[in-house]
Write an enzyme that holds these catalytic residues in place. Structure first.
Site, PDB file in Angstrom:
ATOM      1  CE  LYS A 121      26.060 -21.605  21.256  1.00  0.00           C
ATOM      2  NZ  LYS A 121      25.746 -20.940  19.999  1.00  0.00           N
ATOM      3  CG  ASP A 122      25.548 -16.508  20.921  1.00  0.00           C
ATOM      4  OD1 ASP A 122      26.105 -17.235  20.079  1.00  0.00           O
ATOM      5  OD2 ASP A 122      24.390 -16.690  21.339  1.00  0.00           O
ATOM      6  NE  ARG A 178      32.608 -24.496  16.986  1.00  0.00           N
ATOM      7  CZ  ARG A 178      31.646 -25.380  17.238  1.00  0.00           C
ATOM      8  NH1 ARG A 178      31.918 -26.673  17.268  1.00  0.00           N
ATOM      9  NH2 ARG A 178      30.402 -24.982  17.468  1.00  0.00           N
ATOM     10  NE  ARG A 179      27.532 -26.155  15.994  1.00  0.00           N
ATOM     11  CZ  ARG A 179      26.530 -25.451  16.496  1.00  0.00           C
ATOM     12  NH1 ARG A 179      25.802 -24.682  15.700  1.00  0.00           N
ATOM     13  NH2 ARG A 179      26.243 -25.497  17.783  1.00  0.00           N
ATOM     14  NE  ARG A 226      22.331 -16.162  11.963  1.00  0.00           N
ATOM     15  CZ  ARG A 226      22.200 -14.838  11.951  1.00  0.00           C
ATOM     16  NH1 ARG A 226      22.619 -14.123  10.916  1.00  0.00           N
ATOM     17  NH2 ARG A 226      21.646 -14.202  12.970  1.00  0.00           N
ATOM     18  NE  ARG A 232      20.131 -21.804  13.713  1.00  0.00           N
ATOM     19  CZ  ARG A 232      21.423 -21.582  13.795  1.00  0.00           C
ATOM     20  NH1 ARG A 232      22.269 -22.591  13.658  1.00  0.00           N
ATOM     21  NH2 ARG A 232      21.904 -20.381  14.025  1.00  0.00           N
ATOM     22  CB  CYS A 262      31.405 -14.870  14.581  1.00  0.00           C
ATOM     23  SG  CYS A 262      31.144 -13.649  13.307  1.00  0.00           S
TER      24      CYS A 262
END
Length: 305
Positions: free
Chosen positions: A84-85, A132-133, A150, A156, A243
């Site tokens: 996904k990155d 997106r989130r 980040r 986090r 992204c």
């Protein structure tokens, strides 16, 4: 087979777990021993830049470019990435076509006081680095505030515990790999929150002309994950997103059929474009392109690229 192989990986705790998983798979499925396969830690720009959105610092490639450079320069033989990155378009001369069995692709919530998303106070602050989130959360609760966060998983969670956020959204796969599932407050189904394309998938990359390594990687390629990865990634390729593109894509395999569900949000997040289609599993790549094209047409190019 060359007797020594070097795997390149980001140096985060999670990335090194993924690299070790790749190494274990190679050792289990070839005649190589543990000492024949070395893991090399590589610092990426994405690990160094922690206070701004990825797009402002250069986009998704921040987590892969340095590792890919080592691969191109033949300093490593295999690169391990969280799929996904990775940018949707492959780097020239490199091959990203091997995938370990997919980890859980779902999204999870961690909150300070174990409150679920629908129980959080009005104007609660949710930490996420993804548009997106953010738009998906706002679709469930429009009164919540999303704020940029980040850093790796531990960073986090520390920011949450320090009171900077009321809750954070993360990928289940990372939490599970770090064995800290006890911190999870809520798990969202892939229907509630469609994950990022390739979420939970570890990809192994090599040079296109390295036939020895390609034949080795073929031995550990999980076929179901292979089809799911290509279906989801082809949605991104058609959209030409980066992204900051608010897009989710998730494929499942049922028997000889693959089912792909995807959503795309407009620039401001107020419009949602959705599509769900299925095909024979051998047509997974075409299915991804088809769904991507439908979303592109529906959105009339109103999304962020």
């Amino acid at each position: 087979m060359k007797k020594k192989i070097t795997i390149g990986s980001r140096g985060s705790k999670l990335a090194l777990i993924y690299a070790q998983n790749a190494k274990d798979k190679i050792v289990q499925n070839t005649n190589l021993n543990d000492e024949d396969v070395k893991i090399k830690e590589i610092i990426t720009k994405g690990d160094q830049v922690q206070d701004i959105r990825l797009s402002e610092a250069g986009g998704k490639g921040l987590f892969s470019t340095n590792i890919e450079k080592e691969l191109q320069d033949e300093k490593i033989d295999i690169a391990v990435h969280a799929l996904k990155d990775m940018p949707a378009i492959e780097t020239y001369g490199l091959r990203t076509d091997t995938f370990l069995e997919r980890n859980d692709p779902r999204e999870i919530l961690i909150s300070k006081d174990k409150k679920k998303l629908k129980e959080l106070k009005i104007d609660a602050i949710i930490g996420t680095s993804s548009y997106r989130r953010e738009f998906q959360i706002k679709k469930i609760r429009s009164d919540l505030n999303c704020k940029l966060i980040r850093g790796n998983v531990d960073t986090r969670i520390k920011k949450l515990n320090d009171g900077l956020f009321d809750a954070i959204i993360l990928a289940y796969a990372g939490i599970e790999s770090l064995s800290i599932e006890d911190k999870i407050t809520e798990v969202f189904s892939t229907e509630e929150i469609i994950p990022s394309a390739g979420q939970g998938i570890i990809s192994l990359q090599c040079r296109r002309d390295d036939n020895e390594i390609i034949s080795l990687l073929d031995k550990i390629n999980d076929q179901q994950t292979f089809h799911r990865a290509h279906a989801e990634r082809n949605v991104l390729k058609v959209l030409g997103g980066d992204c900051e593109t608010a897009v989710g894509a998730h494929a499942i395999v049922e028997g000889d059929k693959i089912i792909l569900e995807a959503e795309l949000f407009s620039l401001d997040g107020k419009q949602r474009f959705y599509e769900k289609k299925s095909s024979k599993i051998e047509n997974a790549k075409e299915l991804g392109k088809n769904v991507g094209q439908i979303l592109k047409t529906k959105s009339n190019n109103s999304y962020k690229r």
